[in-house]
Design a protein around this motif. Structure first.
Motif, PDB file in Angstrom:
ATOM      1  N   THR A   1      29.448  33.774  80.250  1.00 45.49           N
ATOM      2  CA  THR A   1      29.213  34.699  81.359  1.00 45.49           C
ATOM      3  C   THR A   1      27.827  34.454  81.948  1.00 45.49           C
ATOM      4  O   THR A   1      27.062  33.639  81.424  1.00 45.49           O
ATOM      5  CB  THR A   1      29.251  36.142  80.828  1.00 45.49           C
ATOM      6  OG1 THR A   1      28.219  36.270  79.836  1.00 45.49           O
ATOM      7  CG2 THR A   1      30.594  36.467  80.200  1.00 45.49           C
ATOM      8  N   PRO A   2      27.452  35.167  83.014  1.00 43.36           N
ATOM      9  CA  PRO A   2      26.037  35.196  83.380  1.00 43.36           C
ATOM     10  C   PRO A   2      25.175  35.609  82.180  1.00 43.36           C
ATOM     11  O   PRO A   2      25.620  36.357  81.300  1.00 43.36           O
ATOM     12  CB  PRO A   2      25.986  36.223  84.503  1.00 43.36           C
ATOM     13  CG  PRO A   2      27.323  36.085  85.163  1.00 43.36           C
ATOM     14  CD  PRO A   2      28.284  35.847  84.022  1.00 43.36           C
ATOM     15  N   VAL A   3      23.945  35.139  82.164  1.00 38.56           N
ATOM     16  CA  VAL A   3      23.101  35.221  80.975  1.00 38.56           C
ATOM     17  C   VAL A   3      22.871  36.657  80.520  1.00 38.56           C
ATOM     18  O   VAL A   3      22.786  36.930  79.312  1.00 38.56           O
ATOM     19  CB  VAL A   3      21.754  34.514  81.251  1.00 38.56           C
ATOM     20  CG1 VAL A   3      20.804  34.639  80.067  1.00 38.56           C
ATOM     21  CG2 VAL A   3      22.006  33.048  81.586  1.00 38.56           C
TER      22      VAL A   3
ATOM     23  N   ALA B   1      20.229  35.992  85.474  1.00 39.04           N
ATOM     24  CA  ALA B   1      20.260  34.626  84.951  1.00 39.04           C
ATOM     25  C   ALA B   1      19.213  34.361  83.877  1.00 39.04           C
ATOM     26  O   ALA B   1      19.217  33.283  83.283  1.00 39.04           O
ATOM     27  CB  ALA B   1      20.074  33.636  86.097  1.00 39.04           C
ATOM     28  N   GLY B   2      18.309  35.298  83.634  1.00 36.50           N
ATOM     29  CA  GLY B   2      17.272  35.078  82.633  1.00 36.50           C
ATOM     30  C   GLY B   2      16.152  34.171  83.102  1.00 36.50           C
ATOM     31  O   GLY B   2      15.319  33.752  82.312  1.00 36.50           O
ATOM     32  N   GLY B   3      16.116  33.871  84.396  1.00 37.11           N
ATOM     33  CA  GLY B   3      15.105  32.987  84.963  1.00 37.11           C
ATOM     34  C   GLY B   3      15.718  32.134  86.045  1.00 37.11           C
ATOM     35  O   GLY B   3      16.838  32.391  86.498  1.00 37.11           O
TER      36      GLY B   3
ATOM     37  N   GLY C   1      17.253  33.518  77.778  1.00 31.72           N
ATOM     38  CA  GLY C   1      16.245  33.080  78.741  1.00 31.72           C
ATOM     39  C   GLY C   1      15.023  33.974  78.688  1.00 31.72           C
ATOM     40  O   GLY C   1      14.545  34.338  77.614  1.00 31.72           O
ATOM     41  N   GLY C   2      14.544  34.372  79.849  1.00 28.88           N
ATOM     42  CA  GLY C   2      13.371  35.215  79.918  1.00 28.88           C
ATOM     43  C   GLY C   2      13.646  36.703  79.791  1.00 28.88           C
ATOM     44  O   GLY C   2      12.732  37.513  79.935  1.00 28.88           O
TER      45      GLY C   2
ATOM     46  N   GLY D   1      16.374  23.593  82.747  1.00 28.63           N
ATOM     47  CA  GLY D   1      15.228  23.323  81.886  1.00 28.63           C
ATOM     48  C   GLY D   1      15.454  23.675  80.433  1.00 28.63           C
ATOM     49  O   GLY D   1      14.887  23.050  79.540  1.00 28.63           O
ATOM     50  N   SER D   2      16.289  24.673  80.162  1.00 30.55           N
ATOM     51  CA  SER D   2      16.486  25.105  78.777  1.00 30.55           C
ATOM     52  C   SER D   2      17.069  23.994  77.915  1.00 30.55           C
ATOM     53  O   SER D   2      16.716  23.858  76.739  1.00 30.55           O
ATOM     54  CB  SER D   2      17.384  26.347  78.736  1.00 30.55           C
ATOM     55  OG  SER D   2      18.674  26.081  79.270  1.00 30.55           O
ATOM     56  N   HIS D   3      17.969  23.178  78.478  1.00 24.63           N
ATOM     57  CA  HIS D   3      18.510  22.047  77.723  1.00 24.63           C
ATOM     58  C   HIS D   3      17.400  21.091  77.298  1.00 24.63           C
ATOM     59  O   HIS D   3      17.386  20.588  76.163  1.00 24.63           O
ATOM     60  CB  HIS D   3      19.515  21.272  78.579  1.00 24.63           C
ATOM     61  CG  HIS D   3      20.927  21.717  78.414  1.00 24.63           C
ATOM     62  ND1 HIS D   3      21.608  21.628  77.219  1.00 24.63           N
ATOM     63  CD2 HIS D   3      21.806  22.241  79.304  1.00 24.63           C
ATOM     64  CE1 HIS D   3      22.847  22.067  77.376  1.00 24.63           C
ATOM     65  NE2 HIS D   3      22.987  22.454  78.636  1.00 24.63           N
ATOM     66  N   ARG D   4      16.462  20.821  78.196  1.00 27.68           N
ATOM     67  CA  ARG D   4      15.387  19.877  77.896  1.00 27.68           C
ATOM     68  C   ARG D   4      14.382  20.485  76.918  1.00 27.68           C
ATOM     69  O   ARG D   4      13.890  19.801  76.019  1.00 27.68           O
ATOM     70  CB  ARG D   4      14.699  19.437  79.180  1.00 27.68           C
ATOM     71  CG  ARG D   4      15.528  18.417  79.971  1.00 27.68           C
ATOM     72  CD  ARG D   4      16.355  19.046  81.055  1.00 27.68           C
ATOM     73  NE  ARG D   4      17.326  18.084  81.618  1.00 27.68           N
ATOM     74  CZ  ARG D   4      18.555  18.416  81.976  1.00 27.68           C
ATOM     75  NH1 ARG D   4      18.977  19.672  81.879  1.00 27.68           N
ATOM     76  NH2 ARG D   4      19.373  17.498  82.447  1.00 27.68           N
TER      77      ARG D   4
END
Length: 323
Positions: A69-71, A172-174, A96-97, A181-184
């Motif tokens: 779902t959305p974060v 979206a948490g950011g 996320g944030g 970016g979270s994957h990286r």
């Protein structure tokens, strides 16, 4: 196992549902915020839809839950699944944030399945890519000086676009840092652990507040330093990670190409290790094996929480800078 899937976006249709079926798993229910859209997706894939009642995700016919779902809904749905005794695999980022992931791994042994509780993992599937694993092997016994991570792609959804929610950090948490970016960041956590220092600069925001550009600097006590630049923009796409130090350079460019280049003073070489056509298939296979054997999943929630901490820290002001 019989799975309930929360979410109906592109990743569910193109990756999650096909991966489940390819592995002999059985998707039995699908739920989404928009019941009509969820019903259409469910019908296309021969899955029952839950209508507007997400409690069906945790019914007796369900053995495991996939949350896509959305974060903002990741953690509430994961908590509900764990409370009902169901293993749960959550799309990235975990929160996320938003800073709402407390309680998902209060007992790390239980959260991995080792203590008898249901496991939970996060879909950082690039950890399983053969070229990434080879990169990790190359780092064994070697501490690099720096890591350069660059990502850029086009992304500018308007108000009517189904992905417009990604421009709202409250949902979206950011922005680009929490999304691509979270994957990286997760790869950096996998390779080097929790960073000791994080400084970030988030700029060029959508009207709802999500950043289009993120610059993050990280440092570890080992001496490793990393710089991550992630951007949604119109310039040519970029997706590269380069590890440098001691006369060596290891490069994945593009990251998902499966081509690992090694440069030393003696010359350069390249090894080709293509990723799986559907990267969610090895991800789900690993999680199914973790549930069956009680071992930790490759993408543990404890590391996903470190990624969330980095995202949150990058958005905080620091001396000499602003957000």
């Amino acid at each position: 196992m019989r799975w309930a899937v929360a979410g109906y976006g592109d990743v569910v249709e193109r990756r999650v549902l096909p991966a489940l079926r390819a592995l002999g798993e059985e998707p039995v229910y699908l739920w989404g915020r928009d019941p009509d859209r969820a019903a259409r997706v469910a019908a296309r894939h021969g899955v029952r839809d839950c209508g507007s009642d997400e409690r069906a995700l945790l019914g007796d016919e369900v053995d495991a839950v996939y949350v896509a779902t959305p974060v903002v809904l990741h953690v509430p749905l994961a908590r509900a699944a764990l409370a009902a005794g169901r293993p749960v695999l959550v799309e990235k980022p975990l929160a996320g944030g938003l800073g709402s992931a407390d309680g998902l791994d209060l007992d790390p042994d239980k959260r991995s399945g080792l203590g008898g509780g249901p496991p939970v993992a996060v879909a950082y599937y690039r950890r399983l890519a053969p070229a990434v694993r080879r990169l990790r092997e190359e780092l064994d016994g070697w501490t690099p000086a720096r890591v350069d991570v660059r990502f850029r792609c086009a992304f500018a959804p308007g108000p009517g676009h189904p992905m417009y929610w990604r421009t709202d950090p409250a949902v979206a948490g950011g922005g680009v840092l929490a999304d691509a970016g979270s994957h990286r960041l997760d790869l950096l956590v996998m390779l080097f652990g929790r960073p000791d220092e994080v400084r970030g600069r988030l700029t060029d925001r959508f009207p709802r507040g999500a950043e289009r550009r993120a610059e993050v600097e990280l440092a570890w006590a080992s001496g490793v330093r990393a710089r991550v630049v992630a951007e949604w923009g119109d310039a040519p796409p970029v997706d590269r990670i380069e590890v440098v130090g001691g006369g060596r350079a290891l490069t994945l460019d593009p990251l998902d190409s499966g081509r690992l280049r090694v440069r030393t003073a003696r010359g350069s070489s390249e090894v080709a290790l293509p990723p799986a056509p559907n990267p969610h298939q090895p991800l789900i296979a690993d999680f199914v094996a973790a549930v069956a054997t009680g071992r930790p999943p490759v993408c543990p929630v404890s590391d996903a929480r470190i990624v969330d901490e980095i995202i949150a820290a990058a958005g905080r002001p620091h001396p000499g800078g602003s957000r």
